[in-house]
Design an enzyme around this catalytic site. Structure first.
Site, short mmCIF file in Angstrom:
data_model
loop_
_atom_site.label_atom_id
_atom_site.label_comp_id
_atom_site.label_asym_id
_atom_site.label_seq_id
_atom_site.Cartn_x
_atom_site.Cartn_y
_atom_site.Cartn_z
CE LYS A 35 -1.21 8.95 -1.36
NZ LYS A 35 -1.41 10.38 -1.62
CE1 TYR A 73 -2.88 5.53 1.56
CE2 TYR A 73 -4.08 7.05 0.18
CZ TYR A 73 -3.15 6.81 1.16
OH TYR A 73 -2.48 7.87 1.73
CB SER A 83 0.95 6.89 2.05
OG SER A 83 0.62 5.88 2.97
#
Ligand code: WQD
Length: 344
Positions: free
Chosen positions: A154, A150, A126
């Site tokens: 990644k 989040y 992302s």
């Protein structure tokens, strides 16, 4: 048994559109999903659209023996990993759940792949790995400073892939850092189907357009941008799906002899402001979208859009759809399925 690609999280928004592209290329697919943020009716939509049956497992991929069972029961030759929690906002409130879920799924997939001698994985990463970009367009070599758990999951996942690739040259990984997916399948029978009030911009706007929500709240309007509202790189979900298929095909094409780890941005390479997106939806829907300016959202960057030169060069991939296509397809999906898959 037919050789197949395992799509972890294949019932999700981007995963399901990728499954359709794989099936349309006569590539066999196994879907594994816990359906915590998707709906089993997505599988029926995929089958109706492609006319093909899809084998799917409703599993918790944080349970290693569940992952092993899928590999024991199928001939998996590659994996695309979309599985994981993906809400920026929620991740700050529940970091432990995010680290455990997102990292454990990847670790389980990789260790069972190692047991079974399967060495090709495309990882759905992302743009959040970059945090607030220091320069534009964002390049893969730019610093990674995620502003939420989040995004950290990644970055950590990519670290795991890099280290694993260094340890054994049989591994080959491509990590796709995608920006803002928008749009829906041309049929209007598959699209973004957020639970509850949408976090993301596009589903919020279309729910205003069909009257489910009263007005769009625009987070901040004194950003240093053309109209004061924040700018993002929106790309059609089908362009994004094609990028994932191109990456998987690249890894499986033995003549490429690719081993190791590569990270590629997937985006349109262009930035659009919130107001520009709102106007585009007004054009497409023929409706006025009422809005009000409210406080900025914590952590929102003023502007972010991708350099996609590397994906063009490495995969021969480039986006085909325009912002109007994205809005048209999103609107078509929303009109055909005002309650998503929860039709009676
Ligand atoms: C877009 C723009 C908001 C809602 C997303 C996902 C994140 C990650 C990266 C996958 C921003 C503005 C939004 C609203 C608004 N995806 N906005 N009112 O924040 O760029 O991040 O892509 O990895 O999970 O969240 O996307 O759609 O939330 O916001 O003004 O009600 O619209 O400020 O500029 P974002 P978004």
């Amino acid at each position: 048994m037919m050789a197949a690609i395992l799509v972890a999280g294949g019932a999700g928004y981007v995963g399901s559109h990728t499954v359709i592209k794989l099936l349309e290329k006569d590539i066999d697919v196994i879907i594994a999903d816990d359906f915590s943020n998707s709906d089993e009716r997505v599988i029926h939509a995929i089958e109706a659209i492609t006319g093909k049956t899809v084998k799917s497992y409703a599993v918790d991929l944080t349970q290693k023996e569940e992952v092993r069972r899928i590999f024991d029961e199928n001939e998996i030759i590659g994996v695309i990993d979309f599985a994981g929690f993906k809400s920026v906002g929620t991740s700050s409130k529940a970091p432990l759940a995010y680290y455990r879920n997102n990292l454990e799924i990847l670790l389980n997939l990789l260790s069972v792949m190692q047991e079974q001698g399967v060495y090709h994985l495309v990882f759905s990463s992302s743009a959040t790995v970059y945090g607030n970009p220091e320069s534009l367009p964002v390049k893969e070599s730019d610093k990674q400073k995620p502003t939420n758990p989040y995004g950290q999951t990644k970055v950590m996942s990519e670290r795991i892939l890099r280290d694993l690739a260094k340890s054994d040259e049989r591994w080959s990984f491509i990590s796709l850092r995608f920006f803002n997916p928008l749009g829906a399948h041309k049929s209007g029978d598959l699209g973004e189907n957020p639970n509850g009030v949408p976090n993301n911009l596009a589903p919020y706007i279309t729910q205003v357009a069909i009257g489910k929500l009263s007005e769009l709240k625009i987070f901040g309007h004194d950003f240093p941008t053309s109209d004061g509202t924040s700018v993002r790189d929106y790309m059609h979900v089908d362009d994004l799906a094609e990028g994932h298929v191109a990456a998987m095909e690249y890894l499986l094409t033995t003549s490429n002899k690719f081993s190791g780890f590569e990270a590629l941005n997937l985006g349109s390479g262009k930035g659009y402001s919130v107001l520009e997106i709102l106007r585009a939806f007004e054009q497409v829907t023929g409706k006025k979208i009422p809005f009000e300016y409210v406080e900025k959202r914590e952590g929102d960057a003023a502007e972010s859009f991708a350099s996609i030169e590397k994906a063009k060069e490495f995969l021969g991939w480039e986006p085909k759809y325009t912002i109007t296509d994205m809005c048209l397809d999103t609107w078509n999906w929303q009109q055909k399925h005002p309650n998503g898959y929860n039709e009676a």
